[in-house]
Write a protein that holds these residues in place. Structure first.
Motif, mmCIF file in Angstrom:
data_model
loop_
_atom_site.group_PDB
_atom_site.id
_atom_site.type_symbol
_atom_site.label_atom_id
_atom_site.label_comp_id
_atom_site.label_asym_id
_atom_site.label_seq_id
_atom_site.Cartn_x
_atom_site.Cartn_y
_atom_site.Cartn_z
ATOM 1 N N ALA A 1 -1.681 4.474 1.912
ATOM 2 C CA ALA A 1 -2.468 5.279 0.968
ATOM 3 C C ALA A 1 -3.612 6.030 1.638
ATOM 4 C CB ALA A 1 -3.020 4.384 -0.135
ATOM 5 N N VAL A 2 -3.840 5.786 2.939
ATOM 6 C CA VAL A 2 -4.960 6.459 3.613
ATOM 7 C C VAL A 2 -4.631 7.945 3.776
ATOM 8 C CG1 VAL A 2 -5.649 4.360 4.819
ATOM 9 C CG2 VAL A 2 -4.052 5.938 5.914
ATOM 10 N N PRO A 3 -5.660 8.796 3.758
ATOM 11 C CA PRO A 3 -5.443 10.252 3.875
ATOM 12 C C PRO A 3 -4.752 10.656 5.178
ATOM 13 C CG PRO A 3 -7.669 9.775 3.126
ATOM 14 C CD PRO A 3 -7.076 8.466 3.527
ATOM 15 N N ALA A 4 -4.831 9.794 6.195
ATOM 16 C CA ALA A 4 -4.236 10.144 7.490
ATOM 17 C C ALA A 4 -2.715 10.233 7.425
ATOM 18 C CB ALA A 4 -4.653 9.113 8.546
ATOM 19 N N LEU B 1 9.272 1.419 -3.771
ATOM 20 C CA LEU B 1 9.894 0.138 -4.115
ATOM 21 C C LEU B 1 11.403 0.191 -3.898
ATOM 22 C CD1 LEU B 1 7.925 -0.795 -7.367
ATOM 23 C CD2 LEU B 1 7.543 -1.602 -5.033
ATOM 24 N N GLU B 2 12.006 1.315 -4.249
ATOM 25 C CA GLU B 2 13.458 1.465 -4.070
ATOM 26 C C GLU B 2 13.843 1.521 -2.597
ATOM 27 O OE1 GLU B 2 14.267 4.952 -6.300
ATOM 28 O OE2 GLU B 2 13.916 3.988 -8.249
ATOM 29 N N ALA B 3 12.908 1.927 -1.750
ATOM 30 C CA ALA B 3 13.185 1.991 -0.308
ATOM 31 C C ALA B 3 13.160 0.618 0.351
ATOM 32 C CB ALA B 3 12.168 2.907 0.368
ATOM 33 N N LYS B 4 12.641 -0.396 -0.385
ATOM 34 C CA LYS B 4 12.591 -1.781 0.122
ATOM 35 C C LYS B 4 11.980 -1.838 1.526
ATOM 36 C CE LYS B 4 16.568 -3.151 -2.677
ATOM 37 N NZ LYS B 4 15.726 -3.672 -3.759
ATOM 38 N N LEU B 5 10.755 -1.377 1.599
ATOM 39 C CA LEU B 5 10.093 -1.229 2.895
ATOM 40 C C LEU B 5 9.774 -2.552 3.580
ATOM 41 C CD1 LEU B 5 7.672 1.773 2.318
ATOM 42 C CD2 LEU B 5 10.029 1.766 3.139
ATOM 43 N N LEU B 6 9.831 -3.659 2.861
ATOM 44 C CA LEU B 6 9.575 -4.953 3.507
ATOM 45 C C LEU B 6 10.595 -5.244 4.600
ATOM 46 C CD1 LEU B 6 8.491 -7.331 0.591
ATOM 47 C CD2 LEU B 6 7.073 -6.365 2.408
ATOM 48 N N ARG B 7 11.767 -4.637 4.486
ATOM 49 C CA ARG B 7 12.791 -4.823 5.535
ATOM 50 C C ARG B 7 12.361 -4.151 6.841
ATOM 51 N NH1 ARG B 7 17.995 -2.220 3.183
ATOM 52 N NH2 ARG B 7 16.422 -0.657 2.637
ATOM 53 N N PHE B 8 11.475 -3.156 6.740
ATOM 54 C CA PHE B 8 11.034 -2.398 7.914
ATOM 55 C C PHE B 8 9.513 -2.469 8.027
ATOM 56 C CE2 PHE B 8 14.327 -0.291 5.364
ATOM 57 C CZ PHE B 8 15.440 -0.494 6.181
ATOM 58 N N LYS B 9 8.967 -3.608 7.618
ATOM 59 C CA LYS B 9 7.518 -3.748 7.491
ATOM 60 C C LYS B 9 6.776 -3.375 8.778
ATOM 61 C CE LYS B 9 3.929 -7.093 6.259
ATOM 62 N NZ LYS B 9 3.636 -8.502 5.901
ATOM 63 N N GLU B 10 7.207 -3.908 9.893
ATOM 64 C CA GLU B 10 6.505 -3.655 11.158
ATOM 65 C C GLU B 10 6.560 -2.178 11.541
ATOM 66 O OE1 GLU B 10 7.815 -6.227 14.235
ATOM 67 O OE2 GLU B 10 7.174 -8.067 13.214
ATOM 68 N N ASP B 11 7.732 -1.564 11.382
ATOM 69 C CA ASP B 11 7.870 -0.144 11.710
ATOM 70 C C ASP B 11 6.973 0.718 10.827
ATOM 71 O OD1 ASP B 11 9.746 -0.655 13.688
ATOM 72 O OD2 ASP B 11 11.416 -0.555 12.280
ATOM 73 N N ASP C 1 3.382 0.356 11.851
ATOM 74 C CA ASP C 1 3.136 1.123 13.083
ATOM 75 C C ASP C 1 2.927 2.604 12.771
ATOM 76 O OD1 ASP C 1 3.284 -1.111 14.643
ATOM 77 O OD2 ASP C 1 5.378 -0.822 15.251
ATOM 78 N N ILE C 2 3.764 3.137 11.875
ATOM 79 C CA ILE C 2 3.642 4.552 11.508
ATOM 80 C C ILE C 2 2.294 4.807 10.834
ATOM 81 C CG2 ILE C 2 4.537 6.353 9.975
ATOM 82 C CD1 ILE C 2 7.339 5.162 10.461
ATOM 83 N N ALA C 3 1.902 3.900 9.924
ATOM 84 C CA ALA C 3 0.632 4.073 9.209
ATOM 85 C C ALA C 3 -0.549 3.990 10.163
ATOM 86 C CB ALA C 3 0.514 3.020 8.112
ATOM 87 N N LEU D 1 3.982 -6.665 -0.150
ATOM 88 C CA LEU D 1 4.058 -5.219 0.083
ATOM 89 C C LEU D 1 2.701 -4.538 -0.108
ATOM 90 C CD1 LEU D 1 5.947 -2.783 0.611
ATOM 91 C CD2 LEU D 1 6.316 -2.654 -1.863
ATOM 92 N N GLN D 2 1.819 -5.176 -0.855
ATOM 93 C CA GLN D 2 0.554 -4.544 -1.212
ATOM 94 C C GLN D 2 -0.269 -4.067 -0.005
ATOM 95 O OE1 GLN D 2 0.511 -3.954 -4.242
ATOM 96 N NE2 GLN D 2 -1.529 -3.205 -4.677
ATOM 97 N N PRO D 3 -0.455 -4.888 1.045
ATOM 98 C CA PRO D 3 -1.215 -4.386 2.215
ATOM 99 C C PRO D 3 -0.546 -3.193 2.886
ATOM 100 C CG PRO D 3 -0.974 -6.783 2.290
ATOM 101 C CD PRO D 3 -0.069 -6.294 1.217
ATOM 102 N N VAL D 4 0.780 -3.173 2.875
ATOM 103 C CA VAL D 4 1.508 -2.040 3.459
ATOM 104 C C VAL D 4 1.236 -0.774 2.638
ATOM 105 C CG1 VAL D 4 3.783 -1.137 4.084
ATOM 106 C CG2 VAL D 4 3.306 -3.582 4.318
ATOM 107 N N LEU D 5 1.251 -0.931 1.315
ATOM 108 C CA LEU D 5 0.976 0.216 0.447
ATOM 109 C C LEU D 5 -0.426 0.753 0.681
ATOM 110 C CD1 LEU D 5 2.508 -1.043 -2.935
ATOM 111 C CD2 LEU D 5 3.554 0.454 -1.233
#
Length: 279
Positions: free
Chosen positions: A197-200, A230-240, A243-245, A189-193
């Protein structure tokens, strides 16, 4: 020989005989006591051997190594049986000293040796398990704006290395599997976080992520914590989420270019001339 010197020698002989008689009497008493202590020690050692066998049977049936119990239950059992083992080990040391004193054969207890080895292995596993769970919970309580991703990643990689060094015999244990999963998921999850974290990434992007994950949380700087993600369990939607980031960065670039163009043309004066028609 003077009479007084003769009397002294005679008195000395009497006292020596008396001392020898007293010493022999004490030796007899000690021998009787020693025999009683020796018999008592042998009886206690026989009883202890039965205690050790029963202890090992109970450890196998109700101890921390029973399959299917939760890591939390296993930790409680580990504490209990560590205390029970320590008591058995103290008795073992005492009986070994007694056997050495009376020149008796020293008994060996393979069940206790086996139990000690297993308890030491489990102690390594659950010590690391507790540290990692507490640390991850500690990270989760940090405000999103206060996260130091580089420091956290370095610390978690350290735990991952410790996990890899645990004995292979522990790798089928539920606590090990949960420990490994917690570490691996956090590092994945760390790279996703870091992307998020970018200002954009603005509130509108977070709301998209909430919609995808089916969760909701406050975005106020003093309320938004890592635990929300963490509670959102974003790894389940990692690609989405990625893409948003990434889209947020592109949007920010477009916004910057648009603002630059607007600023460039803002102070310019345009002169319009009359268009000449022909015909």
């Amino acid at each position: 020989v003077a009479k007084d010197e003769f009397d002294k020698v005679a008195d000395l002989r009497f006292k020596w005989k008396k001392l020898r008689a007293l010493a022999n009497e004490r030796n007899d008493q000690i021998a009787q006591l020693q025999g009683g202590f020796k018999r008592d020690l042998i009886a206690q050692v026989d009883k202890f051997a039965t205690e050790v066998t029963d202890f090992r049977k109970e450890f196998d049936a109700k101890g921390p190594m029973v399959k299917g119990i939760s890591p939390q239950e296993a930790m409680e059992r580990l504490k209990k049986y560590q205390r029970l083992y320590d008591d058995k080990e103290r008795k073992w040391d005492t009986y070994m000293a007694g056997e050495e004193l009376f020149s008796l054969p020293q008994h060996d207890y393979p069940e206790l040796k086996k139990t000690k080895k297993e308890l030491e292995l489990l102690e390594k596993l659950y010590t690391l398990y507790i540290v990692v769970i507490q640390k991850v919970n500690g990270y989760a309580d940090l405000l999103w704006t206060e996260l130091d991703f580089a420091a956290i990643t370095e610390e978690v990689i350290g735990y991952q290395n410790q996990c890899k060094r645990l004995p292979k015999s522990l790798r089928d244990w539920e606590a090990f599997l949960e420990l490994k999963s917690t570490i691996d998921d956090f590092l994945e999850l760390q790279p996703v976080l870091e992307l998020l974290a970018v200002p954009a990434v603005k509130d509108r992007h977070w709301k998209e992520i909430m919609k995808i994950s089916g969760t909701s949380w406050r975005l106020d700087a003093d309320l938004f914590k890592l635990s929300n993600i963490l509670e959102a369990k974003l790894l389940r939607f990692k690609e989405d989420v990625e893409d948003i980031a990434l889209s947020s960065v592109k949007e920010a670039d477009i916004e910057i270019k648009k603002n630059n163009i607007a600023a460039e043309w803002e102070d310019r004066e345009l002169a319009f001339g009359e268009f000449k028609h022909r015909g």
